[in-house]
Design a protein around this motif. Structure first.
Motif, PDB file in Angstrom:
ATOM      1  N   ILE A   1      61.503 -24.778  36.227  1.00  0.00           N
ATOM      2  CA  ILE A   1      61.884 -24.617  37.743  1.00  0.00           C
ATOM      3  C   ILE A   1      60.736 -25.107  38.559  1.00  0.00           C
ATOM      4  O   ILE A   1      60.791 -25.948  39.473  1.00  0.00           O
ATOM      5  CB  ILE A   1      62.403 -23.647  37.973  1.00  0.00           C
ATOM      6  CG1 ILE A   1      63.714 -23.247  37.596  1.00  0.00           C
ATOM      7  CG2 ILE A   1      62.378 -23.285  39.537  1.00  0.00           C
ATOM      8  CD1 ILE A   1      64.321 -21.881  37.780  1.00  0.00           C
ATOM      9  N   TYR A   2      59.603 -24.486  38.299  1.00  0.00           N
ATOM     10  CA  TYR A   2      58.141 -24.789  39.064  1.00  0.00           C
ATOM     11  C   TYR A   2      57.725 -26.117  38.721  1.00  0.00           C
ATOM     12  O   TYR A   2      57.398 -26.714  40.011  1.00  0.00           O
ATOM     13  CB  TYR A   2      57.100 -23.852  39.009  1.00  0.00           C
ATOM     14  CG  TYR A   2      57.755 -22.395  39.229  1.00  0.00           C
ATOM     15  CD1 TYR A   2      58.299 -22.171  40.873  1.00  0.00           C
ATOM     16  CD2 TYR A   2      57.503 -21.184  38.464  1.00  0.00           C
ATOM     17  CE1 TYR A   2      58.564 -20.850  41.042  1.00  0.00           C
ATOM     18  CE2 TYR A   2      57.975 -19.755  38.938  1.00  0.00           C
ATOM     19  CZ  TYR A   2      58.340 -19.655  40.361  1.00  0.00           C
ATOM     20  OH  TYR A   2      59.016 -18.619  40.756  1.00  0.00           O
ATOM     21  N   LEU A   3      57.796 -26.796  37.777  1.00  0.00           N
ATOM     22  CA  LEU A   3      57.379 -27.955  37.364  1.00  0.00           C
ATOM     23  C   LEU A   3      58.394 -28.950  38.292  1.00  0.00           C
ATOM     24  O   LEU A   3      57.847 -30.151  38.830  1.00  0.00           O
ATOM     25  CB  LEU A   3      57.312 -28.311  36.095  1.00  0.00           C
ATOM     26  CG  LEU A   3      56.037 -27.816  35.067  1.00  0.00           C
ATOM     27  CD1 LEU A   3      56.186 -27.950  33.613  1.00  0.00           C
ATOM     28  CD2 LEU A   3      54.755 -28.177  35.627  1.00  0.00           C
ATOM     29  N   LEU A   4      59.544 -28.709  37.998  1.00  0.00           N
ATOM     30  CA  LEU A   4      60.390 -29.658  38.837  1.00  0.00           C
ATOM     31  C   LEU A   4      59.970 -29.562  40.317  1.00  0.00           C
ATOM     32  O   LEU A   4      60.152 -30.779  40.843  1.00  0.00           O
ATOM     33  CB  LEU A   4      61.886 -29.045  38.657  1.00  0.00           C
ATOM     34  CG  LEU A   4      62.939 -29.882  39.457  1.00  0.00           C
ATOM     35  CD1 LEU A   4      63.021 -31.553  38.827  1.00  0.00           C
ATOM     36  CD2 LEU A   4      64.356 -29.156  39.132  1.00  0.00           C
ATOM     37  N   PHE A   5      59.825 -28.588  40.750  1.00  0.00           N
ATOM     38  CA  PHE A   5      60.012 -28.265  42.302  1.00  0.00           C
ATOM     39  C   PHE A   5      58.390 -29.053  42.610  1.00  0.00           C
ATOM     40  O   PHE A   5      58.501 -29.730  43.668  1.00  0.00           O
ATOM     41  CB  PHE A   5      59.693 -26.868  42.870  1.00  0.00           C
ATOM     42  CG  PHE A   5      60.964 -26.198  42.796  1.00  0.00           C
ATOM     43  CD1 PHE A   5      62.094 -26.772  42.698  1.00  0.00           C
ATOM     44  CD2 PHE A   5      61.036 -24.934  42.923  1.00  0.00           C
ATOM     45  CE1 PHE A   5      63.311 -26.106  42.720  1.00  0.00           C
ATOM     46  CE2 PHE A   5      62.237 -24.089  42.914  1.00  0.00           C
ATOM     47  CZ  PHE A   5      63.391 -24.808  42.663  1.00  0.00           C
ATOM     48  N   ALA A   6      57.415 -28.721  41.970  1.00  0.00           N
ATOM     49  CA  ALA A   6      56.183 -29.522  41.841  1.00  0.00           C
ATOM     50  C   ALA A   6      56.075 -30.975  41.876  1.00  0.00           C
ATOM     51  O   ALA A   6      55.677 -31.700  42.756  1.00  0.00           O
ATOM     52  CB  ALA A   6      55.023 -29.037  41.154  1.00  0.00           C
TER      53      ALA A   6
END
Length: 202
Positions: free
Chosen positions: A106-111
Motif C-alpha cells: 500500500i505504501y509503495l503504491l502511494f509513494a
C-alpha cells in the motif's frame, strides 16, 4: 464515483467505519492468536482466521462509507483492493506473510503514484486532499515530496518489523505504530500549513 461532492457524515460514524476494522482485527488477534482451528482437514492459526474475517469487514465498511458520503478517494479504493488481494492470498495459501506484506504494498503504491505525479510537475496529493486543505501550489509540491518519502519510510519499517520481529510485534506496530507515525508526521507539517495555507479553496 469519486467526482461527486462528498456528503456530510457524523464524525463518530466516520471514525467507526475507518478504524473499526483495524480495532476488530487487533481484538480478534489477541483473543485467538494462541489457538489453532481445523477446517476441512487443514489447520489454520488464529491470525489466519482473523484475517479471513477482516477482509469482508473492510469491504463492508468501505461500501458503507461510499453509501454515506457518495464518494471514495483513490487511496481508499486502492487500500481495499490490496487488503482483499493480500488478505485473500494469506487465507487461500494459509500463509500469514502475504497479509503482513500488505502495508508495504500500500505504501509503495502511494509513494509510486505521488512520485509519478511529481515527475510530471503535479501534486496528485492535492487532487485527493485539496478541497479539505486549501494551500498554495508550492506548499502542495513540498507536502507531496514529504509524503512520498514518508510512505517509503513506512514501507521499509513494515518490512523490517514483520521480517525481523514477532507476529505480536507486527500486530502492535500495524494497529498503533502506523497511526501514531501518521499523526506525528502530520503534526510536523504545521509550519508548512501555516506558511502556504490560503484559507479558501483555489
Amino acid at each position: 464515483m469519486t467526482e461527486k461532492a462528498e456528503k456530510k457524515v457524523n464524525g463518530w460514524v466516520r471514525a467507526a467505519l475507518e478504524y473499526g476494522p483495524i480495532i476488530a482485527f487487533f481484538v480478534g488477534y489477541v483473543r485467538l492468536k494462541d489457538r489453532v482451528f481445523t477446517i476441512g482437514g487443514t489447520e489454520y492459526s488464529g491470525f489466519i482466521l482473523v484475517t479471513a474475517a477482516f477482509v469482508p469487514l473492510m469491504i463492508l465498511t468501505t461500501l458503507a462509507m461510499w453509501r454515506l458520503t457518495g464518494r471514495l478517494s483513490k487511496m481508499q479504493v486502492a487500500t481495499v483492493v490490496l487488503v482483499t488481494v493480500f488478505g485473500g492470498l494469506s487465507v487461500w495459501l494459509n500463509d500469514e506473510r502475504f497479509f503482513k506484506m500488505k502495508p508495504t504494498m500500500i505504501y509503495l503504491l502511494f509513494a509510486g503514484l505521488l512520485g509519478l505525479g511529481l515527475m510530471r510537475g503535479q501534486s496528485w496529493l492535492k487532487a485527493v486532499l485539496g478541497e479539505h486543505l486549501p494551500m498554495a501550489e508550492e506548499g502542495w509540491m513540498i507536502l507531496t515530496k514529504r509524503f512520498t518519502l514518508f510512505f517509503l519510510a513506512l514501507a521499509a519499517a513494515n518490512e523490517g518489523v514483520w521480517r525481523l520481529m514477532s507476529t505480536d510485534a507486527w500486530v502492535n506496530f500495524k494497529t498503533f505504530g502506523l497511526p501514531v507515525a501518521m499523526f506525528a508526521f502530520l503534526m510536523l507539517q504545521s509550519r508548512l500549513f501555516q506558511k502556504y495555507g490560503t484559507g479558501t479553496d483555489e
